[in-house]
Design an enzyme around this catalytic site. Structure first.
Site, PDB file in Angstrom:
ATOM      1  N   HIS A 205      -3.990  58.363 -14.971  1.00  0.00           N
ATOM      2  CA  HIS A 205      -3.838  59.443 -13.992  1.00  0.00           C
ATOM      3  C   HIS A 205      -3.388  60.743 -14.653  1.00  0.00           C
ATOM      4  O   HIS A 205      -2.900  61.653 -13.977  1.00  0.00           O
ATOM      5  CB  HIS A 205      -2.816  59.049 -12.925  1.00  0.00           C
ATOM      6  CG  HIS A 205      -3.127  57.767 -12.233  1.00  0.00           C
ATOM      7  ND1 HIS A 205      -4.325  57.543 -11.596  1.00  0.00           N
ATOM      8  CD2 HIS A 205      -2.398  56.617 -12.100  1.00  0.00           C
ATOM      9  CE1 HIS A 205      -4.324  56.316 -11.085  1.00  0.00           C
ATOM     10  NE2 HIS A 205      -3.184  55.729 -11.389  1.00  0.00           N
TER      11      HIS A 205
ATOM     12  N   HIS B 253      -6.953  54.763  -7.523  1.00  0.00           N
ATOM     13  CA  HIS B 253      -7.452  53.648  -8.332  1.00  0.00           C
ATOM     14  C   HIS B 253      -8.861  53.259  -7.911  1.00  0.00           C
ATOM     15  O   HIS B 253      -9.371  52.226  -8.326  1.00  0.00           O
ATOM     16  CB  HIS B 253      -6.542  52.426  -8.198  1.00  0.00           C
ATOM     17  CG  HIS B 253      -5.114  52.692  -8.519  1.00  0.00           C
ATOM     18  ND1 HIS B 253      -4.148  52.807  -7.546  1.00  0.00           N
ATOM     19  CD2 HIS B 253      -4.496  52.903  -9.700  1.00  0.00           C
ATOM     20  CE1 HIS B 253      -2.984  53.061  -8.123  1.00  0.00           C
ATOM     21  NE2 HIS B 253      -3.169  53.125  -9.413  1.00  0.00           N
TER      22      HIS B 253
END
Length: 330
Positions: free
Chosen positions: A56, A218
């Site tokens: 991320h 995700h």
């Protein structure tokens, strides 16, 4: 799928070694997976610690430095860090005034940060926790009970970080963080799936002519799939989804965030559409940040985060910050 890596098993360690080489202002413990600002612990200052799965970036390691986090704990790709990492980070940044854990609402993060808080408190560190759950797309999705934690994490880390940097006590830093969570909502859109190093293939099937509305960071499923839309149509859908829940009566901070595979040319165009929609809905925009800050590896797509801001939050937003990924005023 071609990737700029050696082998999947070392991708996080390799990235941390590169971060250490590029940012001498940070202390990067590659073996124990902890990134700490080099001057920690800062005397008479509350420490801020966050973390989560890698993939991320720049969240969270890229937000370590004066004005934001004191430490970050990267897990394996899309996998929570372990409690020992977080407890080690808390010990490294505690100056005696306590530590705030900033936790995204994913089940592994919540459980492991709770255990880490117990470990740190056993060592005499006072710990407070704030849970970020800003995603309006779905509730009780994959990996979560309740709403997912996404783009508002940046707002929490910046605004609470500024309060801590100014010398606020732990109770006040925690209160600022909770205010930001309560005042923030997000909505994400995927134009393509992401590919994890371990799998080497897209994590889900998204046909070329379709997009996923409300996707998680995700690649968790969103609200629905539709045929490809224009930037303006996506902005209408995303902003309206946020405003249906937030209903701001004050100016907002706006984050137009890239998911990792979307160029700035497209993000700035999308930001213009977000401003158009907010203007049509009579929502004033106080500040806007555009870029890829809370990503999902190579996913093409974007998210919109709005935070209703009072004068104090605007002052904290404008306060100096110096991290690898966010810096102004210094």
């Amino acid at each position: 799928m071609k990737m700029l890596i050696n082998v999947p098993e070392t991708v996080v360690a390799d990235a941390l070694r590169g971060m250490a080489a590029a940012h001498p202002e940070l202390t990067v413990d590659v073996e124990n997976r902890v990134v700490v600002r080099r001057d920690a612990p800062v005397a008479d200052k509350v420490g801020l610690v966050s973390g989560g799965g890698s993939g991320h970036e720049p969240l969270h390691g890229g937000f370590v430095g004066p004005g934001m986090l004191d430490a970050a704990c990267p897990g394996e790709v899309f996998t929570s860090p372990v409690p020992d990492q977080m407890a080690r980070a808390a010990a490294a940044v505690d100056s005696g005034r306590g530590v705030l854990f900033v936790v995204k609402n994913y089940t592994g993060d919540v459980l492991n940060f709770d255990m880490a808080a117990e470990l740190a408190e056993d060592e005499g560190v006072q710990v407070a926790r704030v849970l970020v759950d800003d995603d309006v797309a779905v509730v009780d999705s994959t990996y979560t009970a309740g709403r997912r934690g996404t783009g508002a994490t940046l707002f929490v880390e910046k605004l609470a970080g500024a309060a801590a940097e100014a010398g606020a006590p732990l109770e006040r830093v925690e209160a600022v963080a909770r205010q930001v969570v309560e005042s923030s909502r997000s909505f994400g859109v995927a134009l393509s799936a992401c590919t994890t190093p371990a799998r080497g293939v897209p994590t889900f099937d998204l046909p070329s002519g379709e997009l996923e509305l409300g996707v998680g960071i995700h690649g968790e499923p969103g609200r629905e799939r539709r045929g490809m839309m224009t930037s303006g149509e996506i902005a209408d859908t995303a902003v309206d989804a946020v405003l249906d829940d937030l209903r701001p009566d004050r100016p907002v901070l706006a984050l137009v965030n890239g998911m990792g595979g979307t160029p700035l040319l497209e993000l700035y165009g999308f930001a213009a559409e977000v401003h158009r929609v907010l203007g049509e809905r009579r929502v004033a925009v106080a500040r806007t940040l555009v870029g890829s800050y809370v990503t999902s590896l190579d996913m093409a797509g974007c998210s919109v985060t709005l935070c209703q801001a009072d004068e104090e939050l605007l002052r904290l937003w404008d306060a100096p910050v110096r991290t690898p990924a966010l810096r102004w005023g210094m």
